[in-house]
Design a protein around this motif. Structure first.
Motif, PDB file in Angstrom:
ATOM      1  N   PRO A   1       0.768  -1.394  -0.054  1.00 26.93           N
ATOM      2  CA  PRO A   1      -0.014  -0.072   0.083  1.00 26.93           C
ATOM      3  C   PRO A   1       0.870   1.257   0.067  1.00 26.93           C
ATOM      4  N   ASP A   2       0.315   2.288  -0.163  1.00 26.69           N
ATOM      5  CA  ASP A   2       0.871   3.677  -0.246  1.00 26.69           C
ATOM      6  C   ASP A   2       0.694   4.191   1.333  1.00 26.69           C
ATOM      7  N   LEU A   3      -0.100   4.018   1.839  1.00 26.89           N
ATOM      8  CA  LEU A   3      -0.456   4.498   3.227  1.00 26.89           C
ATOM      9  C   LEU A   3      -0.731   3.433   4.151  1.00 26.89           C
ATOM     10  N   VAL A   4      -0.174   3.425   5.391  1.00 27.78           N
ATOM     11  CA  VAL A   4      -0.805   2.469   6.493  1.00 27.78           C
ATOM     12  C   VAL A   4      -0.843   3.432   7.697  1.00 27.78           C
ATOM     13  N   VAL A   5      -2.429   3.060   8.062  1.00 25.71           N
ATOM     14  CA  VAL A   5      -2.691   3.855   9.217  1.00 25.71           C
ATOM     15  C   VAL A   5      -2.536   2.966  10.455  1.00 25.71           C
ATOM     16  N   MET A   6      -1.877   3.206  11.570  1.00 27.51           N
ATOM     17  CA  MET A   6      -1.609   2.514  12.512  1.00 27.51           C
ATOM     18  C   MET A   6      -2.358   3.121  13.819  1.00 27.51           C
ATOM     19  N   ASP A   7      -3.220   2.285  14.477  1.00 25.11           N
ATOM     20  CA  ASP A   7      -3.998   3.018  15.527  1.00 25.11           C
ATOM     21  C   ASP A   7      -3.617   2.253  16.495  1.00 25.11           C
ATOM     22  N   GLU A   8      -2.735   2.742  17.476  1.00 25.90           N
ATOM     23  CA  GLU A   8      -2.390   2.349  18.715  1.00 25.90           C
ATOM     24  C   GLU A   8      -1.808   1.033  18.264  1.00 25.90           C
ATOM     25  N   PRO A   9      -1.050   0.484  17.670  1.00 24.36           N
ATOM     26  CA  PRO A   9      -0.416  -0.930  17.318  1.00 24.36           C
ATOM     27  C   PRO A   9       0.135  -1.469  18.343  1.00 24.36           C
ATOM     28  N   THR A  10       0.611  -0.423  19.312  1.00 23.55           N
ATOM     29  CA  THR A  10       1.784  -1.147  20.327  1.00 23.55           C
ATOM     30  C   THR A  10       1.349  -0.954  21.697  1.00 23.55           C
ATOM     31  N   THR A  11       0.005  -0.386  21.955  1.00 26.85           N
ATOM     32  CA  THR A  11      -0.219  -0.008  23.093  1.00 26.85           C
ATOM     33  C   THR A  11      -0.461  -1.267  24.161  1.00 26.85           C
ATOM     34  N   ALA A  12      -0.907  -2.385  23.611  1.00 33.02           N
ATOM     35  CA  ALA A  12      -1.352  -3.495  24.329  1.00 33.02           C
ATOM     36  C   ALA A  12      -0.013  -4.366  24.279  1.00 33.02           C
ATOM     37  N   VAL A  13       1.124  -4.091  23.831  1.00 28.87           N
ATOM     38  CA  VAL A  13       2.084  -5.024  23.998  1.00 28.87           C
ATOM     39  C   VAL A  13       3.281  -4.255  24.920  1.00 28.87           C
ATOM     40  N   ASP A  14       4.453  -4.814  25.403  1.00 29.18           N
ATOM     41  CA  ASP A  14       5.160  -4.393  26.433  1.00 29.18           C
ATOM     42  C   ASP A  14       6.406  -3.647  25.406  1.00 29.18           C
ATOM     43  N   VAL A  15       7.157  -2.895  26.260  1.00 28.26           N
ATOM     44  CA  VAL A  15       7.924  -1.881  25.697  1.00 28.26           C
ATOM     45  C   VAL A  15       9.070  -2.362  24.895  1.00 28.26           C
ATOM     46  N   VAL A  16       9.534  -3.752  25.300  1.00 24.50           N
ATOM     47  CA  VAL A  16      10.417  -4.346  24.265  1.00 24.50           C
ATOM     48  C   VAL A  16      10.029  -4.882  23.094  1.00 24.50           C
ATOM     49  N   MET A  17       8.887  -5.297  23.305  1.00 25.61           N
ATOM     50  CA  MET A  17       8.169  -6.253  22.203  1.00 25.61           C
ATOM     51  C   MET A  17       7.729  -4.638  21.143  1.00 25.61           C
ATOM     52  N   GLN A  18       7.362  -3.683  21.615  1.00 24.20           N
ATOM     53  CA  GLN A  18       7.170  -2.576  20.826  1.00 24.20           C
ATOM     54  C   GLN A  18       8.152  -1.957  20.150  1.00 24.20           C
ATOM     55  N   ARG A  19       9.495  -2.227  20.759  1.00 27.91           N
ATOM     56  CA  ARG A  19      10.523  -1.701  20.045  1.00 27.91           C
ATOM     57  C   ARG A  19      10.787  -2.710  18.885  1.00 27.91           C
ATOM     58  N   THR A  20      10.661  -3.988  19.007  1.00 29.85           N
ATOM     59  CA  THR A  20      10.964  -4.737  17.880  1.00 29.85           C
ATOM     60  C   THR A  20      10.014  -4.416  16.977  1.00 29.85           C
ATOM     61  N   ILE A  21       8.459  -4.542  17.283  1.00 27.03           N
ATOM     62  CA  ILE A  21       7.683  -4.337  16.177  1.00 27.03           C
ATOM     63  C   ILE A  21       7.912  -2.875  15.298  1.00 27.03           C
ATOM     64  N   MET A  22       8.120  -1.964  16.298  1.00 25.71           N
ATOM     65  CA  MET A  22       8.258  -0.781  15.516  1.00 25.71           C
ATOM     66  C   MET A  22       9.659  -0.560  14.974  1.00 25.71           C
ATOM     67  N   SER A  23      10.825  -1.464  15.137  1.00 28.70           N
ATOM     68  CA  SER A  23      11.958  -1.388  14.413  1.00 28.70           C
ATOM     69  C   SER A  23      11.771  -2.217  12.813  1.00 28.70           C
ATOM     70  N   GLN A  24      11.264  -3.207  13.132  1.00 27.31           N
ATOM     71  CA  GLN A  24      10.525  -3.691  11.884  1.00 27.31           C
ATOM     72  C   GLN A  24       9.616  -2.930  10.845  1.00 27.31           C
ATOM     73  N   VAL A  25       8.749  -2.337  11.440  1.00 23.07           N
ATOM     74  CA  VAL A  25       8.098  -1.462  10.673  1.00 23.07           C
ATOM     75  C   VAL A  25       8.729  -0.441   9.927  1.00 23.07           C
ATOM     76  N   LEU A  26       9.715   0.100  10.707  1.00 20.89           N
ATOM     77  CA  LEU A  26      10.554   1.503  10.269  1.00 20.89           C
ATOM     78  C   LEU A  26      11.600   0.731   8.945  1.00 20.89           C
ATOM     79  N   ARG A  27      12.029  -0.484   9.334  1.00 26.36           N
ATOM     80  CA  ARG A  27      12.869  -1.090   8.236  1.00 26.36           C
ATOM     81  C   ARG A  27      12.289  -1.525   7.160  1.00 26.36           C
TER      82      ARG A  27
END
Lengths: 370, 398, 351
Positions: free
Chosen positions: C183-209
């Motif tokens: 897609p051209d645009l991905v809207v993320m609505d609180e995608p990491t609110t329900a996970v812990d901070v370490v998992m959040q970092r894993t997920i977001m770094s993958q998203v950014l990559r």
């Protein structure tokens, strides 16, 4: 220095059931058949419980006459003598005693004999239709009920569920706003009353449909005979219509209510977000999930099939189990009565088991939580 | 990371440091039944905790680390499997009836969800009044009313008359949580156990609730156990921080020491993963998300790793880490950690600016036999399958 | 912090307003929101409960749930073939080809967002085949496996049901799913609110990559401003249904032009900076049914003036890259800096 490996194993929360799970990246290859294996074990366990329940029901049926005051076997034998004018034969005495109690014999011995009889489907002879064996009478009536009630229940379920799904998808729209109250209105009428009205209008006044019976008695009763089959459908049409007419509303509303809740779920929103066409979202995502309670309900309803439509069968004089139960009660035909009731219990249990099994097949989460 | 403390408050006087609530080597195992029979979940093990008067101690950990279980154990919600809990020096065990009342008159639990903790059908007057009456803190309507006013003032819900007749749904989240705190204070406890008391509140009102807790510590000598997954808020109000991982305490010390000079790799991971704009926008330190890879997840508590439970994710893991559970080492007065790096004299590894915790995604993929992780490739690649023509399907074309 | 290559305009939101229809009348959940999003850009949307951020994101993709109704404004989607489509008046049928293909969403709870009775692979297959009917089921499953591999999830998970996966893995599979159609645009609505901070970092770094490799734009919605400051290029702050400030993250962090932005920024206790006594924002969020006259934030604002109580401030350009809705920036009250220029600001407002 040892290289770290990302095991990423998941920690189990205390209130969750165990899942021997691994998110190890190293686990590849063989497609996991976990789902089927887990469910197979689940089935076996449930089957075991149900077998125990069946055993209990049959055993209860054994003990009840024996706990009754006096000697019910004697009462039955006396009745047979009265009806026929002659004393019953030794084999008949034996079979009555087997079913209803022999004060002279050892109870364990009786119990074994009883089970032997049940296994052979030998429930003694009917008193009202002496000397016809009960099993014969019951087996004659059974297919009619299965046909009438089974088909009408399933058809009512299908109609109700589909309509409920469509109405629940967009509650409050035009179709929903007039159809829902209308359907409830008709559901409020007693079944036998609808049956009587239908009988009066279509059979007596207009003479479009037969007044009584399950089939045309002038045609030989054979599944290969086309005319016979045709007559079965013809004679069954009105009773079935009556049953469907009053039956679908319940399914409609239960489906609609669950649907309304399901439609607000995130995964339905996701399905829309994915650009899936509306029909697909409605049926494959929303209805598929909302279906589960209705499926359980259906299986339970089928369990009630046998005793189900006593009144409807009475109104149409339809030769099914309900009608049989009614006549056996009025005719004090204990053997038939008791056997019908035993069969009722049995089918309810089997239906329950089927409901359980279907639910597990439809909802993969069910087998995991025991 | 510097080791200088920059706290503005002075350390508590020793005279005030009487131990109010203590846990000694507390262990809790749960037996769960599942498809394959029963198993033992080793929820917490070896918890040593001291709560002093006038002190806030934080338990920091991710979900599943066992921190909520510790709160439940300390409030005698479950019996312990091992170890003991002492209130003012006297051992306590699972209590019922009269004894429970006495215990809860001393130890109060604050829950995460302020709405669920309050009876939605009753006004504040009833909620607070009930707490006072049950514990015999006030008798007679007039006295009760007066005490309620005092409580509301203490939690900064002023003027009290404005709140006393309200129902919980008429209050905001922050106000409700203050009522929960007021209710806890009504019994005049020595200790409060706060299980993530602010995580369900809006961000902008969390600080005021935290400030209230600080005030209660400073002015009234309350002992508070503050359980949280947010290490920054722990630093803000707690005097001491204990870090929990997979049911065990892995590090403990004064807040500033643990934050600025962590002595356990997991603490480092937690700190490195916590968003801090100061780092990203001002510092030159590695950005939070650059080249992180798969940082892993906490282990199963039914079959935890042998030895140190963190060892599968630890970049410094040595052979001994996979064999024996590390022993507690006092790194400096009051600051301890359970990590073999200390015994092996390699603790300075923890002082590195950038530590690579995660397994780079390429390595994880290679181990899993996943052939390519280049996004462009995957989305464009030619798919030639059995029975299909080998025509290039090309890039995804709607 | 890595700077992204940001391209042409992708989405122009003009004056978007969304109301909730209740028995007591219409409540304005989003009021006249305007901003521009470019290809490859990461826009953070921050706000607390009642700010309207979630309503805005679902309204952007025309996924709002009743009783929410879009009552005004435009959402202009700029296709890569040059066409500009206003999404607001389009029906669901007309939007089908854009959905997921160009516009995807990642929701907060993966457990809720995935169909519980369907295997994971099937949930990829249906959207892949919907948008490319030439694809066979087998091919689609292959691609599903590839997409899972992108997030570091083992391929055999295509056979799993959602409840059989761990929370972190589920969330990552949701991200893979969002990228299924490039897609051209991905809207993320609180995608990491329900996970812990370490998992959040894993997920977001993958998203950014993945974002670096695939170049999609992200609208990231969360209440965690500290996360957004580390993540996004530009930041929009919402309060009581309005965008009150929007601009580059660094600008908003160092020089906030709205008191709410400043107060929100200061609501996060620092991890390493010296500890000082901090204050939250007094009072509570306003009742959207009874918004005060004038600025919605005025009752809680430390710097409110008389004007703030009577006149609602508009979102205007207050510096080269920042728009804010606050009377304090009014040139008559306080000179701001560079005067009006002819250049069009990044946020879609003519100077």
């Amino acid at each position: 220095m040892t290289q770290p490996t990302a095991t990423g194993r998941r920690e189990v929360a205390l209130d969750e059931p165990l899942r021997p799970e691994s998110s190890l990246p190293g686990v590849t290859g063989a497609r996991r058949r976990r789902g089927a294996g887990g469910r197979g074990a689940y089935f076996l366990r449930r089957l075991g419980s149900y077998l125990i329940v069946i055993w209990a029901a049959v055993t209860l049926n054994f003990f009840i006459p024996r706990f009754m005051p006096g000697d019910p076997a004697e009462a039955i034998l006396r009745k047979i003598r009265q009806t026929t004018g002659e004393p019953p034969s030794a084999s008949q005495i034996a079979s009555v005693r087997r079913m209803y109690g022999n004060p002279t014999e050892n109870i364990l011995h009786q119990y074994v004999d009883y089970w032997v009889g049940v296994a052979k489907f030998d429930f003694g002879v009917s008193t009202a239709h002496y000397p016809t064996p009960v099993s014969e009478i019951v087996l004659q009536a059974l297919p009619w009920t299965l046909f009438l009630i089974g088909v009408s229940t399933v058809v009512a379920w299908i109609i109700g569920t589909i309509l409920g799904a469509v109405m629940g998808w967009k509650p409050g729209n035009r179709f929903d706003s007039w159809f829902a109250p209308l359907s409830t209105f008709f559901h409020a009428f007693p079944g036998f009353w609808i049956a009587l009205v239908l009988l009066w209008i279509f059979s007596i006044t207009l003479e479009w449909f037969p007044v009584s019976g399950g089939y045309d008695t002038s045609v030989p009763m054979s599944l290969n005979n086309f005319y016979f089959l045709l007559s079965v459908v013809y004679y069954g049409a009105l009773p079935m219509f009556a049953l469907i007419f009053i039956g679908f509303n319940g399914w409609l509303f239960s489906m609609r209510n669950v649907m309304v809740a399901t439609v607000t779920e995130d995964y339905v929103l996701m399905a829309r977000a994915k650009g899936l066409p509306e029909k697909k979202v409605l049926f494959s995502y929303a209805a598929r999930n909302a279906l589960l309670p209705n499926v359980t309900g259906l299986a339970m309803a089928i369990g009630g099939v046998i005793g189900g439509a006593v009144l409807i069968e009475a109104v149409f004089t339809y030769p099914g189990m309900g009608y049989l139960l009614q006549t056996s009660i009025t005719g004090h035909d204990f053997p038939v009565m008791q056997t019908v009731l035993l069969l009722l219990t049995f089918t309810a249990i089997v239906a329950n088991f089927i409901a359980d099994s279907i639910y597990v097949l439809l909802d993969p989460r069910a087998a995991d939580t025991n | 990371m510097t080791t200088t403390s920059t706290r503005t408050e002075q350390p508590r006087q020793d005279a005030e440091r009487e131990v109010v609530l203590e846990a000694r080597d507390v262990t809790k195992h749960f037996t769960v039944r599942g498809k394959k029979g029963s198993a033992v979940v080793r929820a917490v093990e070896g918890i040593d905790l001291e709560l002093h008067r006038g002190e806030i101690v934080a338990m920091v950990g991710e979900s599943g680390s066992g921190k909520t279980t510790v709160a439940r154990l300390l409030s005698l919600y479950y019996p312990t499997t091992g170890g003991e809990i002492l209130l003012e020096g006297k051992p306590v065990s699972h209590v019922t009836g009269r004894k429970a009342l006495t215990y809860y008159g001393q130890v109060q639990l604050l829950f995460q969800d302020p709405f669920a903790s309050l009876n939605a059908l009753k006004p504040i007057r009833h909620i607070l009044g009930r707490a006072l009456k049950i514990h015999g803190k006030a008798r007679g309507a007039k006295q009760v009313e007066q005490r309620i006013h005092e409580l509301l003032t203490r939690v900064n819900l002023t003027p009290p008359e404005q709140y006393i007749d309200k129902y919980p749904h008429e209050l905001s989240g922050g106000q409700r949580q203050r009522i929960v705190i007021a209710r806890a204070l009504a019994v005049e406890p020595r200790v409060m156990l706060g299980d993530e008391p602010i995580s369900m509140l809006d961000v902008s009102i969390r600080l005021d609730v935290l400030n209230l807790l600080k005030k209660l510590r400073d002015e009234e000598g309350l002992a508070l156990l503050y359980i949280t997954h947010d290490i920054a808020s722990a630093r803000y109000i707690a005097d001491r921080i204990n870090v929990m991982y997979a049911g065990q305490m892995v590090e403990g010390g004064s807040s500033e020491e643990v934050i600025h000079d962590p002595q356990h790799p997991y603490t480092r991971l937690l700190l490195d993963s916590s968003p801090d704009p100061g780092r990203g926008l001002e510092g030159d330190q590695q950005s939070l998300f650059d080249e992180v890879g798969d940082l892993g997840e906490p282990p199963s508590l039914i079959t935890p790793p042998k030895g140190c439970r963190f060892n599968p994710r630890c970049p410094f893991a040595m052979d001994i880490c996979n064999e024996k559970e590390p022993e507690k080492v006092e790194v400096s007065p009051g600051h301890w950690a359970k990590c073999w790096l200390h015994q092996e004299g390699r603790a300075d590894l923890l002082k590195q600016r950038n530590i690579q915790f995660g397994v780079p995604i390429e390595t994880a993929a290679a181990e899993a036999g996943i052939d390519t992780v280049n996004a462009e490739d995957i989305l464009d690649r030619t798919v030639a399958l059995e029975g299909e023509t080998t025509a290039d399907l090309g890039p995804f074309q709607p | 912090m890595t700077r992204r290559d940001v391209g042409d305009v992708l989405l122009e939101v003009q004056d978007l307003s969304v109301d909730y229809l209740t028995l007591n009348g219409a409540v304005s959940a989003v009021s006249h929101a305007s901003f521009t999003l470019r290809r490859g850009e990461i826009l953070g949307l921050a706000g607390e409960s009642g700010s309207g951020k979630s309503t805005l994101t679902t309204a952007l993709l025309r996924l709002q749930r009743s009783p929410a109704v879009t009552v005004g404004g435009k959402v202009l989607y700029h296709g890569d073939d040059g066409t500009v489509t206003d999404l607001v008046p389009r029906t669901d049928k007309e939007l089908l080809h854009l959905r997921w293909n160009k516009l995807a969403i990642v929701m907060q709870s993966a457990m809720d967002a995935l169909n519980p009775v369907k295997r994971l692979g099937a949930q990829f297959v249906d959207v892949l085949r919907q948008h490319d009917p030439r694809m066979s089921e087998k091919a689609a499953l292959e691609r599903a496996g590839d997409l899972l591999a992108l997030s570091g999830i083992p391929r055999d998970r295509v056979d799993s049901f959602p409840h059989e996966m761990s929370g972190g893995m589920r969330q990552r599979s949701l991200i893979s799913l969002a990228l299924a159609c490039d897609p051209d645009l991905v809207v993320m609505d609180e995608p990491t609110t329900a996970v812990d901070v370490v998992m959040q970092r894993t997920i977001m770094s993958q998203v950014l990559r993945l974002q670096r490799e695939l170049g999609f734009a992200i609208v990231f919605v969360t209440h965690d401003l500290s996360l957004l400051l580390e993540l996004s290029d530009r930041l929009a702050i919402m309060y009581a249904g309005k965008v009150v400030e929007i601009g580059p993250s660094t600008e908003l962090y160092h020089h906030p032009k709205h008191p709410y932005t400043k107060a929100l920024r200061d609501s996060f206790p620092p991890l390493y900076a010296p500890l000082v006594e901090m204050r939250g924002i007094p009072g509570t969020a306003p009742d959207l049914m009874n918004l005060p006259d004038g600025c919605a934030f005025a009752p809680r604002c430390a710097r409110a003036m008389d004007l703030c109580l009577t006149k609602r401030p508009e979102l205007v350009q207050v510096s080269e890259k920042v728009d804010a809705a606050c009377h304090l920036n009014d040139p008559q009250k306080e000179p701001v800096g560079a005067g009006p220029s002819d250049a069009r600001s990044e946020n879609g407002h003519a100077a």
